[in-house]
Design an enzyme around this catalytic site. Structure first.
Site, short mmCIF file in Angstrom:
data_model
loop_
_atom_site.label_atom_id
_atom_site.label_comp_id
_atom_site.label_asym_id
_atom_site.label_seq_id
_atom_site.Cartn_x
_atom_site.Cartn_y
_atom_site.Cartn_z
N HIS A 20 0.84 -1.19 0.00
CA HIS A 20 0.00 0.00 0.00
C HIS A 20 0.88 1.25 0.00
O HIS A 20 2.12 1.17 0.00
CB HIS A 20 -0.98 -0.01 1.17
CG HIS A 20 -0.34 -0.09 2.53
ND1 HIS A 20 0.47 0.90 3.04
CD2 HIS A 20 -0.40 -1.04 3.50
CE1 HIS A 20 0.87 0.58 4.25
NE2 HIS A 20 0.37 -0.62 4.55
N HIS A 147 -3.44 -2.23 16.25
CA HIS A 147 -4.43 -2.83 15.35
C HIS A 147 -5.86 -2.75 15.87
O HIS A 147 -6.80 -3.10 15.15
CB HIS A 147 -4.06 -4.30 15.07
CG HIS A 147 -2.81 -4.46 14.30
ND1 HIS A 147 -1.58 -4.60 14.91
CD2 HIS A 147 -2.57 -4.48 12.96
CE1 HIS A 147 -0.64 -4.71 13.99
NE2 HIS A 147 -1.21 -4.65 12.80
N LYS A 301 -5.56 5.16 9.41
CA LYS A 301 -4.24 4.67 9.03
C LYS A 301 -4.35 3.71 7.85
O LYS A 301 -5.21 2.83 7.84
CB LYS A 301 -3.59 3.95 10.22
CG LYS A 301 -2.26 3.29 9.88
CD LYS A 301 -1.87 2.27 10.93
CE LYS A 301 -0.75 1.37 10.42
NZ LYS A 301 -0.47 0.24 11.32
#
Length: 508
Positions: A20, A147, A301
């Protein structure tokens, strides 16, 4: 004069999904540093790779219904393929699952640290996303702070590393800047973590929990080496550690600088665990850790698993490598997260590349061709009003060097961009077309002034081409081709203006 080697390494990402835009940021930053130090005549080794030996990869392959090796092979290729669309000057790529240099080096590192390894039972909260254990105090409402998922309770017998033994040395090296962490806020974060007390950490996993994937612990086939120990070792295994160590002597032991470029989410592993492992093995520590914050999309994010995973190859294909690199270097601050949008990328590219730098090169080449038949005049004095341009051109390299030393890519590009700003302003203020008209009417002094102005402008454009090389290597070459010859060729567009109507919804 011989300059000492510089070793630059990015982190090696998990290949549980395709790359990404956050990966592109790190690659481009490291590439700029590599090109910059090469311009300063340093021998440079720029290394990246992929982290294949992760439980995350195993689980993702299972979800995809393919073998782990086939899965990591496909995604690792997608990471390696970014070199072309991002114009990267990578010297070496290592894969932890298949590179023959890696396993032997990881085993050697384990054996070198054997005096600090011991086995014991352990129970703890484990985040698969981080591949790390957390204490209750480190969790945010019971969730992983990185996360935002709930770690699983794991109980097993593993090998542990005596991290606590190296707290004093790590604190001394970091606080004295022998191991320099930039920006300072991240250095203070690491020091606070060390001052809070370092606990020994688990450096192996059971074969069962690892699903048989990874490098077995030497002498203990029921355990595999913890993925972070395995992954961090890549920085030296790729140099021949454990095999032919000539590369290790040149690029690690003998390097003037050993630089890691990494995101803030993996700072603890690189600034605490990795230096302690190196100290245990009797090897030099890194000299520099340059930390970048996160890219976001709509405030979230960017991550492979959390959404917003904008494809950098697709962005480069749509808008060009120059536009993507320039946005990553000009819009991303040294401190703080930044939101990516295609509108912002296009605005920056059109305003500064097409209209600013591209227009400058077109104006200067056109002026020289129109008034001097393309022949660059010899310098004949310093034109009046040229102080800003002369200073911008003279100081750009030193300013960029100082900024890059601390990982400040925005200020580094600002120093280079100031040449274009000053040159365009100088043209508008001196109006060389009026001097050309006067010279055509017999005004010899006007002709000399015109020559001085054109000579300075061409010199500044040549310097601009050189100073741009680490940041926009493709554009730098196009500019140099137009302004370097003694007789300038017909002007060619350096940058195409991007039509804002081409903006599409970001691929996620």
């Amino acid at each position: 004069m011989t300059t000492a080697p510089v070793y630059l390494a990015t982190t090696i990402p998990y290949v549980n999904a395709r790359p990404h835009l956050g990966h592109a940021l790190e690659y481009v930053q490291a590439d700029v540093l590599a090109r910059h130090y090469r311009r300063l005549s340093h021998p440079v080794r720029f290394q990246t790779g992929t982290d294949d030996n992760s439980l995350k990869n195993v689980l993702a392959a299972k979800d995809a219904g393919v073998s782990v090796q086939a899965f990591v092979d496909a995604n690792a290729q997608a990471f390696a393929a970014l070199a072309d669309p991002l114009s990267l000057s990578v010297d070496d790529v290592i894969r932890t699952s298949s590179d023959p240099r890696h396993r032997v080096g990881v085993e050697r590192l384990w054996q070198a640290c054997s005096g600090d390894l011991y086995r014991r039972h352990y129970e703890g909260l484990y985040c698969v996303g981080c591949e790390a254990f957390y204490t209750e105090a480190e969790l945010d409402g019971g969730l992983c702070p990185e996360h935002h998922t709930r770690p699983e309770l794991v109980a097993e017998e593993n090998w542990f590393f005596r991290l606590s033994k190296y707290a004093g040395r790590l604190h001394d090296d970091i606080s004295s800047a022998r191991l320099r962490i930039e920006p300072p806020g991240h250095r203070n974060e690491v020091l606070a973590f060390i001052e809070g007390g370092l606990a020994d950490f688990s450096v192996s996993r059971s074969v069962q929990r690892a699903h048989g994937w990874g490098i077995p612990v030497p002498g203990d086939p029921g355990q595999v080496i913890y993925v972070w120990w395995d992954a961090l070792g890549n920085y030296i295994t790729a140099l021949g550690y454990g095999g032919d160590e000539a590369g290790l002597q040149r690029w690690w032991t003998g390097a003037a600088r050993r630089i890691h470029v990494l995101g803030k989410g993996v700072l603890r592993f690189h600034a605490v665990y990795w230096p302690a492992i190196l100290a245990s093995a009797g090897l030099p520590l890194p000299t520099d850790i340059l930390v970048h914050d996160y890219l976001t999309v709509e405030g979230r994010k960017i991550s492979k698993s959390g959404g917003g995973a904008v494809d950098p190859a697709e962005i480069a294909a749509a808008y060009g490598s120059d536009a993507l690199r320039w946005w990553l270097l000009r819009d991303v601050p040294r401190i703080g997260d930044v939101d990516f949008t295609r509108d912002r990328l296009i605005a920056r590219a059109n305003d500064e590349l097409a209209h600013g730098i591209g227009n400058l090169i077109n104006r200067v080449v056109s002026l020289v061709r129109k008034y001097r038949d393309g022949v660059v005049p010899e310098p004949c004095g310093v034109p009046a009003g040229s102080g800003e341009l002369v200073e911008a051109t003279r100081s750009a390299l030193a300013k960029a060097d100082a900024a890059l030393a601390i990982g400040d890519f925005r200020h580094a590009t600002s120093a280079v961009w100031s040449i274009a700003v000053a040159a365009n302003r100088f043209i508008s203020q001196t109006r060389p077309w009026l001097l050309a008209s006067a010279a055509a009417g017999g005004d010899d002094q006007a002709g000399r002034q015109l020559d001085a102005i054109l000579a300075l402008l061409v010199h500044s454009c040549r310097e601009l081409a050189g100073q741009l090389q680490p940041f926009l290597p493709d554009a730098s070459a196009r500019i140099a081709a137009q302004v370097t010859p003694d007789r300038l060729p017909p002007p060619q567009p350096v940058f195409a203006r991007i039509d804002p109507a081409s903006v599409k919804t970001a691929t996620t």
